[in-house]
Design an enzyme around this catalytic site. Structure first.
Site, PDB file in Angstrom:
ATOM      1  N   SER A 161       0.809  -1.223   0.000  1.00  0.00           N
ATOM      2  CA  SER A 161       0.000   0.000   0.000  1.00  0.00           C
ATOM      3  C   SER A 161       0.838   1.267   0.000  1.00  0.00           C
ATOM      4  CB  SER A 161      -0.946   0.011   1.208  1.00  0.00           C
ATOM      5  OG  SER A 161      -0.212  -0.096   2.420  1.00  0.00           O
ATOM      6  N   ASP A 195      -0.760   6.061  11.419  1.00  0.00           N
ATOM      7  CA  ASP A 195      -0.709   4.724  12.010  1.00  0.00           C
ATOM      8  C   ASP A 195       0.704   4.155  12.080  1.00  0.00           C
ATOM      9  OD1 ASP A 195      -0.208   4.239   9.349  1.00  0.00           O
ATOM     10  OD2 ASP A 195      -1.823   2.779   9.076  1.00  0.00           O
ATOM     11  N   HIS A 204       1.523   4.036   7.159  1.00  0.00           N
ATOM     12  CA  HIS A 204       1.162   4.697   5.901  1.00  0.00           C
ATOM     13  C   HIS A 204       1.574   6.168   5.951  1.00  0.00           C
ATOM     14  CE1 HIS A 204      -1.595   1.189   6.034  1.00  0.00           C
ATOM     15  NE2 HIS A 204      -1.276   1.135   4.754  1.00  0.00           N
TER      16      HIS A 204
END
Length: 219
Positions: free
Chosen positions: A15, A193, A196
């Site tokens: 991601s 977090d 990310h």
């Protein structure tokens, strides 16, 4: 700079590489096809300062990927796209699933599998690259070295260093790039977090990559 005329530079990962990139294959500079992350920033910097080179940046990152899932799509998302330079950043989910999904061991990619999987992929791919391989280590945006996830990530980072040495690849210490910022800012300045990155974090990743590629920021 290590990039040369007409090179195809492919970024693959999870991601952190994906960040909303176009499907099935993101490439070029039109309509932000590369997503909103560090591949987009790298493309912008390279093509703004060296437009004469015509560097084609490609992004095949997929959110949630581990080294195991990366291997499953390697042929279509790397080999078949014929990159000159390949940049790989994977490992965050390999570690994270051990902490956020401890009761689902089938999702865990432990260190031995992680390293052996990447070793096989690099052994198969490096001879096909006219430019070279870049290994960007996974990271955890946390200053406490005793934090269990930060400590485990360090073991995967060490594996990336070993693989870079074995395959004569360029190693990018992404953790060091974030640790420098964390000397004066809390982790929330970079990421909500600790995994990310926001725009500041992605810029740090892009700059770390470009420095490793000996990019001339003064051009």
């Amino acid at each position: 700079m290590k990039l040369s005329q007409g090179n195809r530079l492919l970024f693959i990962g999870d991601s952190v590489t994906d960040v909303g990139r176009e499907r099935p294959v993101a490439q070029g500079t039109l309509f932000n096809r590369l997503g909103r992350g560090y591949p987009h920033i790298v493309s912008g910097m390279v093509n703004a300062l060296h437009p004469e080179l015509g560097i084609n940046v490609i992004n095949t990152g997929v959110s949630g990927d581990t080294a195991r899932r990366l291997a499953a799509r390697w042929q279509t998302d790397v080999i078949d796209l014929h990159p000159d330079w390949l940049s790989v950043m994977i490992g965050i989910n390999d570690v994270w699933r051990q902490f956020d999904s401890p009761c689902e061991p089938e999702q865990h990619v432990l260190l031995d599998e992680y390293e052996s999987t990447l070793d096989e992929l690099f052994t198969r791919t490096c001879p096909l690259l006219s430019g070279g391989l870049v290994i960007m280590a996974p990271f955890y945006i946390e200053t406490n070295l005793q934090d269990r996830m930060r400590a485990e990530i360090a073991r995967y980072q060490a594996a990336c260093r070993r693989l870079a040495e074995k395959h004569h690849a360029i190693f990018v210490d992404t953790q060091a790039a974030f640790d420098r910022i964390l000397q004066s800012r809390h982790s929330s300045f970079i990421s909500w977090d600790r995994v990310h990155p926001n725009d500041v974090g992605h810029t740090a990743l892009a700059m770390a990559f470009l420095r490793a590629m000996e990019f001339d920021f003064e051009a």
